[in-house]
Design a protein around this motif. Structure first.
Motif, PDB file in Angstrom:
ATOM      1  N   ALA A  87     -12.691  34.798  15.533  1.00  0.00           N
ATOM      2  CA  ALA A  87     -12.104  33.556  15.019  1.00  0.00           C
ATOM      3  C   ALA A  87     -11.007  33.799  13.988  1.00  0.00           C
ATOM      4  O   ALA A  87     -10.444  32.834  13.467  1.00  0.00           O
ATOM      5  CB  ALA A  87     -13.202  32.693  14.402  1.00  0.00           C
ATOM      6  N   ARG A  88     -10.681  35.043  13.689  1.00  0.00           N
ATOM      7  CA  ARG A  88      -9.767  35.321  12.576  1.00  0.00           C
ATOM      8  C   ARG A  88      -8.337  34.845  12.819  1.00  0.00           C
ATOM      9  O   ARG A  88      -7.617  34.572  11.886  1.00  0.00           O
ATOM     10  CB  ARG A  88      -9.777  36.818  12.258  1.00  0.00           C
ATOM     11  CG  ARG A  88     -11.039  37.244  11.517  1.00  0.00           C
ATOM     12  CD  ARG A  88     -11.088  38.722  11.252  1.00  0.00           C
ATOM     13  NE  ARG A  88     -12.374  39.072  10.625  1.00  0.00           N
ATOM     14  CZ  ARG A  88     -12.908  40.263  10.638  1.00  0.00           C
ATOM     15  NH1 ARG A  88     -12.278  41.256  11.245  1.00  0.00           N
ATOM     16  NH2 ARG A  88     -14.068  40.492  10.042  1.00  0.00           N
ATOM     17  N   ARG A  89      -7.903  34.749  14.041  1.00  0.00           N
ATOM     18  CA  ARG A  89      -6.521  34.317  14.302  1.00  0.00           C
ATOM     19  C   ARG A  89      -6.477  33.032  15.105  1.00  0.00           C
ATOM     20  O   ARG A  89      -5.551  32.799  15.878  1.00  0.00           O
ATOM     21  CB  ARG A  89      -5.760  35.433  15.020  1.00  0.00           C
ATOM     22  CG  ARG A  89      -5.434  36.607  14.101  1.00  0.00           C
ATOM     23  CD  ARG A  89      -4.788  37.763  14.836  1.00  0.00           C
ATOM     24  NE  ARG A  89      -5.742  38.411  15.731  1.00  0.00           N
ATOM     25  CZ  ARG A  89      -6.590  39.357  15.335  1.00  0.00           C
ATOM     26  NH1 ARG A  89      -6.613  39.745  14.083  1.00  0.00           N
ATOM     27  NH2 ARG A  89      -7.423  39.912  16.188  1.00  0.00           N
ATOM     28  N   VAL A  93      -9.708  27.146  13.938  1.00  0.00           N
ATOM     29  CA  VAL A  93     -10.930  27.686  13.342  1.00  0.00           C
ATOM     30  C   VAL A  93     -10.547  28.442  12.080  1.00  0.00           C
ATOM     31  O   VAL A  93      -9.707  29.351  12.120  1.00  0.00           O
ATOM     32  CB  VAL A  93     -11.671  28.630  14.311  1.00  0.00           C
ATOM     33  CG1 VAL A  93     -12.965  29.140  13.670  1.00  0.00           C
ATOM     34  CG2 VAL A  93     -11.977  27.925  15.631  1.00  0.00           C
ATOM     35  N   HIS A  94     -11.150  28.058  10.945  1.00  0.00           N
ATOM     36  CA  HIS A  94     -10.870  28.733   9.683  1.00  0.00           C
ATOM     37  C   HIS A  94     -12.103  29.513   9.279  1.00  0.00           C
ATOM     38  O   HIS A  94     -13.203  28.963   9.232  1.00  0.00           O
ATOM     39  CB  HIS A  94     -10.500  27.723   8.596  1.00  0.00           C
ATOM     40  CG  HIS A  94      -9.726  28.337   7.474  1.00  0.00           C
ATOM     41  ND1 HIS A  94      -8.487  27.906   7.086  1.00  0.00           N
ATOM     42  CD2 HIS A  94     -10.019  29.382   6.661  1.00  0.00           C
ATOM     43  CE1 HIS A  94      -8.035  28.647   6.084  1.00  0.00           C
ATOM     44  NE2 HIS A  94      -8.962  29.553   5.808  1.00  0.00           N
ATOM     45  N   LEU A  95     -11.895  30.803   8.968  1.00  0.00           N
ATOM     46  CA  LEU A  95     -12.998  31.705   8.678  1.00  0.00           C
ATOM     47  C   LEU A  95     -13.033  32.037   7.194  1.00  0.00           C
ATOM     48  O   LEU A  95     -12.033  32.432   6.600  1.00  0.00           O
ATOM     49  CB  LEU A  95     -12.809  32.986   9.497  1.00  0.00           C
ATOM     50  CG  LEU A  95     -13.973  33.967   9.637  1.00  0.00           C
ATOM     51  CD1 LEU A  95     -15.200  33.288  10.215  1.00  0.00           C
ATOM     52  CD2 LEU A  95     -13.545  35.138  10.511  1.00  0.00           C
ATOM     53  N   ALA A 240     -12.847  32.816  22.179  1.00  0.00           N
ATOM     54  CA  ALA A 240     -11.473  32.818  21.698  1.00  0.00           C
ATOM     55  C   ALA A 240     -10.557  32.071  22.657  1.00  0.00           C
ATOM     56  O   ALA A 240      -9.658  31.326  22.238  1.00  0.00           O
ATOM     57  CB  ALA A 240     -10.987  34.254  21.518  1.00  0.00           C
ATOM     58  N   HIS A 241     -10.775  32.230  23.955  1.00  0.00           N
ATOM     59  CA  HIS A 241      -9.950  31.526  24.938  1.00  0.00           C
ATOM     60  C   HIS A 241     -10.190  30.020  24.889  1.00  0.00           C
ATOM     61  O   HIS A 241      -9.243  29.229  24.885  1.00  0.00           O
ATOM     62  CB  HIS A 241     -10.240  32.057  26.340  1.00  0.00           C
ATOM     63  CG  HIS A 241      -9.537  31.293  27.418  1.00  0.00           C
ATOM     64  ND1 HIS A 241      -8.176  31.358  27.617  1.00  0.00           N
ATOM     65  CD2 HIS A 241     -10.006  30.406  28.336  1.00  0.00           C
ATOM     66  CE1 HIS A 241      -7.832  30.562  28.621  1.00  0.00           C
ATOM     67  NE2 HIS A 241      -8.935  29.976  29.079  1.00  0.00           N
TER      68      HIS A 241
END
Length: 286
Positions: A87-89, A93-95, A240-241
């Motif tokens: 989820a980092r990029r 979604v904010h991690l 991610a997709h």
């Protein structure tokens, strides 16, 4: 979505028809033993996942996060354990991966709740006991003796009215909120629950389910009843997709019923008695 078999293994995306994840009112949790889809719809409130390590809590959070993001909901993942590198990029979604940033963000959300400001739909996912323990130790919350968990409790108590939904995963119900777990979380997913977990978060008046540990298999407790659910499990690449794509704004009727493939999984071995200490609190059932 009725299936001619009983799902006893992992539920994945293979064979799922296009649009199946977007055809319901909320994210798809998985399948019941009768093959009925279990949906985390708007009326479900906050969600608590209680599972021993290795039984699918992290996978469940990843799967829900990707579906929320696909539906246009802003997703915050509070993850001091750093289990969600996928989820980092992500744009939607904010991690938050350290105690300070987790605390500051929860304080902002708590301030929004106290001010009764309604914002864009937001899902806040809390990963693992490490994050919860970090909140218990972090004491910059502007209340004498307060901790970061107090800010989270404020969000749990009034967040739904402000468009904030919380999904929290842990291996045991945290002691500070154990006595109000049913009030704060209208939906509870419990994997092979212990008597203590069932006492605090299970279906009232029902016996503790007696079945072997099985990854991804949890008991969905909501509305006074409970049923077994085999959870949908997305890989990091699949999540991610999904999180980078958009659900269609206008739903098209499916020509065929969506089909989920069930992959058999072995029963997990119960953790050793000394793996961790479950906190004891007043009213515990042993």
């Amino acid at each position: 979505m009725n299936l001619p078999w009983t799902p006893r293994g992992g539920v994945d995306l293979a064979g799922l028809q296009p649009g199946a994840l977007d055809a319901s009112a909320g994210p798809l949790l998985g399948l019941t033993d009768s093959g009925t889809p279990a949906i985390l719809g708007p009326g479900r409130g906050h969600t608590l996942l209680v599972a021993w390590p290795g039984l699918g809590a992290t996978s469940a959070l990843r799967t829900l996060a990707a579906q929320y993001a696909r539906r246009g909901t802003h997703v915050d993942i509070l993850d001091v354990a750093r289990q969600h590198a996928w989820a980092r990029r992500q744009e939607r979604v904010h991690l938050y991966e350290d105690a300070g940033s987790v605390h500051r963000h929860l304080y902002q959300l708590a301030h929004q709740v106290r001010a009764e400001r309604t914002g864009r739909p937001r899902a806040v996912l809390v990963e693992s006991d490490q994050t919860i323990n970090a909140l218990l130790r972090f004491r910059h919350y502007p209340v004498p003796g307060g901790t970061g968990l107090d800010a989270l409790t404020t969000v749990l108590a009034g967040g739904l009215q402000c468009g904030i939904r919380v999904v929290m995963a842990c291996r045991a119900v945290p002691t500070p909120i154990g006595h109000v777990a049913r009030d704060l979380f209208s939906t509870r997913l419990l994997a092979a629950p212990t008597p203590r977990t069932w006492h605090l978060a299970g279906a009232q008046g029902a016996a503790v389910p007696d079945e072997p540990y099985r990854p991804g298999r949890m008991h969905l407790v909501s509305g006074g009843g409970h049923r077994a659910v085999q959870l949908l499990q997305l890989t990091e690449l699949q999540a991610a997709h999904l999180a980078t794509t958009h659900a269609p704004t206008t739903g098209m009727p499916l020509r065929r019923r969506p089909r989920l493939r069930v992959c058999p999984l072995p029963a997990a071995t119960a953790p050793a008695a000394n793996t961790f200490q479950t906190p004891r609190m007043q009213g515990d059932v042993r």
